[in-house]
Write a protein that holds these residues in place. Sequence first.
Motif, PDB file in Angstrom:
ATOM      1  N   LYS A 999       0.820  -1.207   0.000  1.00 53.96           N
ATOM      2  CA  LYS A 999       0.000   0.000   0.000  1.00 53.96           C
ATOM      3  C   LYS A 999       0.858   1.263   0.000  1.00 53.96           C
ATOM      4  N   LEU A1000       1.971   1.255   0.725  1.00 55.26           N
ATOM      5  CA  LEU A1000       2.854   2.420   0.717  1.00 55.26           C
ATOM      6  C   LEU A1000       3.428   2.669  -0.671  1.00 55.26           C
ATOM      7  N   VAL A1001       3.888   1.618  -1.320  1.00 51.40           N
ATOM      8  CA  VAL A1001       4.497   1.768  -2.645  1.00 51.40           C
ATOM      9  C   VAL A1001       3.447   2.199  -3.668  1.00 51.40           C
ATOM     10  N   CYS A1056       7.256   0.066 -12.089  1.00 50.40           N
ATOM     11  CA  CYS A1056       8.505  -0.697 -12.175  1.00 50.40           C
ATOM     12  C   CYS A1056       8.824  -1.351 -10.835  1.00 50.40           C
ATOM     13  N   TYR A1057       8.699  -0.602  -9.748  1.00 52.25           N
ATOM     14  CA  TYR A1057       9.025  -1.170  -8.436  1.00 52.25           C
ATOM     15  C   TYR A1057       7.990  -2.189  -7.995  1.00 52.25           C
ATOM     16  N   LEU A1058       6.716  -1.970  -8.323  1.00 52.54           N
ATOM     17  CA  LEU A1058       5.714  -2.974  -7.996  1.00 52.54           C
ATOM     18  C   LEU A1058       5.972  -4.274  -8.743  1.00 52.54           C
ATOM     19  N   THR A1059       6.488  -4.161  -9.960  1.00 50.89           N
ATOM     20  CA  THR A1059       6.826  -5.366 -10.718  1.00 50.89           C
ATOM     21  C   THR A1059       7.946  -6.148 -10.036  1.00 50.89           C
ATOM     22  N   ALA A1062       6.971  -8.432  -7.123  1.00 51.77           N
ATOM     23  CA  ALA A1062       6.001  -9.491  -7.415  1.00 51.77           C
ATOM     24  C   ALA A1062       6.311 -10.772  -6.654  1.00 51.77           C
ATOM     25  N   HIS A1063       7.552 -10.979  -6.262  1.00 52.46           N
ATOM     26  CA  HIS A1063       7.893 -12.196  -5.522  1.00 52.46           C
ATOM     27  C   HIS A1063       7.261 -12.213  -4.128  1.00 52.46           C
ATOM     28  N   MET A1064       6.756 -11.079  -3.669  1.00 49.96           N
ATOM     29  CA  MET A1064       6.107 -10.998  -2.362  1.00 49.96           C
ATOM     30  C   MET A1064       4.594 -11.157  -2.461  1.00 49.96           C
TER      31      MET A1064
END
Length: 1409
Positions: A999-1001, A1056-1059, A1062-1064
């Motif tokens: 949610k922060l990101v 880009c950072y959300l991508t 994705a491992h989380m």
Amino acid sequence: MLRRPKPTDSESDLLREQEQFLSSGTQSAVNIVRRPDKRRGDIASDDSEKSLGNQRDVVTIPDFPDQLPTLTPAPPKKSRFKKERVCFEDEDPEELLDRHDTHISAVLSRIIERDTSAVPVSFPAFTGTAFPKVLHRSTIQTQVMAPRGKKSIFASQIAAQNAKVRGAESQKDPLVSTPQASGSSHIVLGTVDGPLLLSGEGLGPDKAEQTLKIHQENQTRLQGMSHSEILEEQKLLLAQLDPRLVDFVRSRKSQKALSPVSPPPQREVCPDQPESKTVQPQCAKPQLDSEVVLMMGDEEDETKPAVHPAITMDELPVKPQKEWLHMDKLEPEKLEWMKDLPAPRRQGTKKAMQARFDFSGTLIPPAEDLPVHLGLHHHGDEPELAGYSLQEIFLLSRSKLTQQRSLALNTLAHILSKAHAGEYSTCLSGSVLASLLDAGLLFLLRFSLDDSVESVMSAAVRALRALLVSHEDEECLDATFHWLLGTAVFPLIPPVHEEEDEEDEEGLAKSKKEMTKEREERKLDHDVARQDIVKALLKMQLLQRLRYILEVVRPVPRTVLDVLEILIRIARHSTFAATQILDCPRLMETVIYEFLPCTWTPTSSPYPPSLYGLPVSTVMKLLRVLSSTGRHVCARILNSLGGRRCLSRFLAMEPSVLLLEPGEAICCSTEALRLWAVSASYGQASKLYIDLYPVLVKTLQAAQKPCGPSEPLQLLELQRITALLSLLTQVTHTAGCHEELQSALLSSQGTENLPPPPVTWGHVTGLQPTVTGLLKGCMRALDDPGQRSSALTLLPCYLVCMGAYYSQLSVQQNSFQPVQCLQELESLTSEVLNPLIAHQAMHIMTERLRSSSIICQPVLRAPSPVAVPSLPSLGCCRAQSARGLVASESPLPLFTALFYLLDNLTSIHRGLAKNFSPLLLAKPMLAYLRCCVGVMPSVSHTSAWLLRHEHHMLYLLLRLAHRLVPVDPEVAKHAPLFHQVALALLSWLLPGSEYLVHKLVSTIVFSHILLPEGATGGPEAATLAELQLQEKFTPLTGLGALLRDALSHLPSIRGCYLTHLAHMEQAVLSSADRHLGRNPWLTSQLLPELTGPSMPSDWPFLPLVSLYEQAGVRQGGGLQVVALPAGALQSVVYCLQWLLLLESWREQALKTVPAGAKLARLACIFLCSSDLFLEQPVQELTWALLRGLTQSGRLEAIDLGTPPPGLASFHDLYVALLAQYEAVSFGDALFGCFLLLPLQRCFSATMRLALFGEHVGILRSLCVSLEQLPVPLESFTNPPEDSLPLLGLYFRSLVTGALRSDRCPVLYSVAIAHLNAFVFSQDAVSQEVEATRRSLLRKTYYLTDEVLRNHLLLFRLPEQHNPLGFSTYEQLPAVRARWLHSIAGPEEGSGRHSLNADRLPALFQYPFH
């Protein structure tokens, strides 16, 4: 088959079995053989065996050797008499035989008659009787006895009579009188007949003459010395000799001086006292010697034992009688134990002493003199010191006496409790817990549990409870249960230390995992205990033994409670441990049947003698802790173990009618509500809510009754109400999911889905008006000082319950009425929330926020000094401050609940957000937020249990601020502060908070509204600042344009950072179920294992690191990739743009990342591809970041000596960069600058050696100009180089032409500067360095390259703006010219390079300046 004898067989049974064995004729397992005794000279024959009756029985076993094999070669036997014989190589064998001949003739020929001419002849005493008087025993004790030694009683009596006769004769004859000591000022070493100390042993046959000669020489020498000289020699002698030897000589002299058969010696004059001409009695001499020994003992080191005076006849408690045989001689060493204990000595040194404890675990000071009746003195090495050391307690615990074993275990329990509390941390060096565990305490307690005596078992249980359980930790966890998400806890698993190399989890085969499991099972108990104490206890079958104690032994109530608390601590370890407790045969069945019955007989005593058959609240807590480890465990407890029946029994009635002690009844009801709340958090036991709804509403309405502080059981009642509100909160969340599950069930076509819970939204809507009324009453109670404490305890529970209701209300599609809901929210805000925010109690809480913060107070989050890694704990027992954070005065639960409610209200009615601005604009709140920026709190079990609550509060605060910034200009002024807090919080969030990370990101970190610099002239200011640097070389695009471009791509950067996160995804979904109240999908209330923050501190570099790892995996671990993955270039550009924004406007966010780590992460750009760094966007952004890293003030912070996170050393990364540059750089200036930065003088010389030694070919293409160099040239040249191998490489690269000014101007200037400073240095150095210096100067003078020779000799100062990079002298200075002439001139005076000293200054001229 013959049976084996049993212990219960009688003698007749054994005889009957023997007859059966003999009659069967079976061969026996052993044979009895009679062996001859070699010491008696027996012969191993049948006749001799029959004739000899006294023989030994030897038992032989078939296939077993007669003698044990020797493990090590036995040493050869040596004769002790042979050592005393001295043999020489040239000694005659005949003489040796004659010397050792023992024939009678040889003995008789050597007899020499003793000379008796000097022996006085005494006549026998004349008596009036015809025969000598018969000796009687009664008269022996009354006469003066001579020293007996080894004489018989009769011989001693004869010697005493002779001494008496000689004494009478000496009184008659004055010639035999004792010589007087008056008039002598020297120390007399002996009598007139000879010395007292010299015995003459070892001086040969004429030892008497030699002894007398030595004595006379000593007397002559002493008479020729003055009194002061004698004193000096005496002091020197005493200083050189061992004090124990001096004491021995004095005691021997005293024995000879007191001998009655010899004349009394003269008095020894003490050198410290003036001479006295009065003859002192000799009996004072031993007292003087004893005083000297005591003084020496005081001056000796404390490590030596003190010398105490020997015991005398008067000090004996029992006086020996004259009729007692062989009691005429006093033996002090055997009577020392009868004396009184000496007083403990105070240590005069700072050396550590062994810790001693009393039976209550209190540390006893070394100098404290305690009375003996306390039982703390014993016959140890230091009997005068009271108390027991840890070694002595361990020894006592293995005693054969039951009382001693129990006493030792109880003492260990007290010591462990005080050690957990930190009472020894200030007075003892090291950790008591660690020392005890290393000594094998865990195994001692486990062995003691197997004792057959109940008292020893109970003491062992108590000690084990003191080791494992912390009562304060349990109190803190119970106090936070009603907080927001308070049911979730971290498992108390020790941190894992990998002993082997890390392996890829994804590529690990199933067979290999099975091998790892088998290897874990084969580990020894000791190895497991060093890593995890709870796991070791489970491996040692502790649960089975505890079940036996509860089921068979049936101990006293205190032991039962200790066992239950141990089980609770084991259940908090992990889900695996909780499953082990449930799977242990008959353990939980026994616990529930005996201590949680549905019917019981009431007791009249508040402290019953037995807990069997009575409800125990600790058992209910055990069920609750077990249920929190997983939904399947909870289902087993409710269905298989009768948990649902227990809940109905203890909740259907009020605590006052439970026929229990009032406090225990309330605790049972409270724990039952908590167990139900945990079950409801999984969506279970919902049907019970419908059945007990009237009881719950009645209990809830009773909470409105005011409760004064003077009423008894107030705290327990408050805990019961908070547990009820926690239950209602979980039921509300469960009811909110009913509609979603019902829709999924109806829309499913044969697929398996979760069944909807029995409770619906209509079952909980009636609670909202009641809770609202209770909330208003609680606010009115804040005005009453007597009820403020209880109101502050209940207020967070009401707010959380209201927040849960409105969070689920908005998702109800059928029952949600928007207009009515908005009006209701406005009424709630105006009547409750606004007055609450403006209340004086809230202002006080806001001021306490900073002092109660775990983030802002390093003392509160510091790990416990007494903590043991294998046994993690919360550390609440070491300080009262930790427990104060969970009290009613703590602001943390109140603000968390308030922000939770405000977040749900503003998500429904956004127009209400502006009403809550005063809460964020309060000065104490802003000061708290500023304090949070730039802090990196340490993560451990000691702080994590509270940190996650504070993190949640900050997240909810930032959500409210994010909604207020666009609508409130005053709040917008602090937007950068909120953004900095969000960036810091992102790297703090712990496991289990992955939903908050997401949610922060996705909403706050990359929000435009929190980056007001983009709209207020931030890029233009950055451009002006860049122009002020006045650099000749500038990138293609200015810094302002790069920042504006990065701001415009913020949504893409966020994607880009959300991508890359994705491992989380699975962790985010699991965390979302907990934070959003999706109870039917929740699997466990145990959070993930605490291994550190969820996000690394250098998360902004995540795309670069991910690309580097992905590239390395594709090429089998290599560093070069032919083709990049799709979208890799854009990901790198977005990452660099975000880094540029942070470095420019949010520098504090990357403060926790070391500068060396930043440089290492940026180096991944050059290692993950062969041409990625050549792309124009990458070049521009990397140049901007490099200039930011090398600014004044930041350059000094770069530390390459410390390995960056994820790397073994920076040197390995630099070697990889060198290889990559040599392969694919094409002379790129940006890549070259990254290679030049580690070559600065402040870093290690190993990287310079790697470049000039192994990769010297790079010098031909490292064409970074002096203008492009981002750091000052002086950082490469100052201080002068002192590495001789590196100087040699500098000179070789210059001479061979590998390093030239037109190809590599930076390193050319650096090499010239260091070589010039070295050859013309005047510092005093070693001979090797001086020889190297002369050799280099001589080689420099004879260089054929005139330009290089003039550069090396005429170098003056480095100048970065000079085309050469340095300035030169017009002519060589006179000092250097004379030094050059002394080195090179005389040797080549006649050659073609001959040099005249007068011509040196004129010769060395160069046109460059």
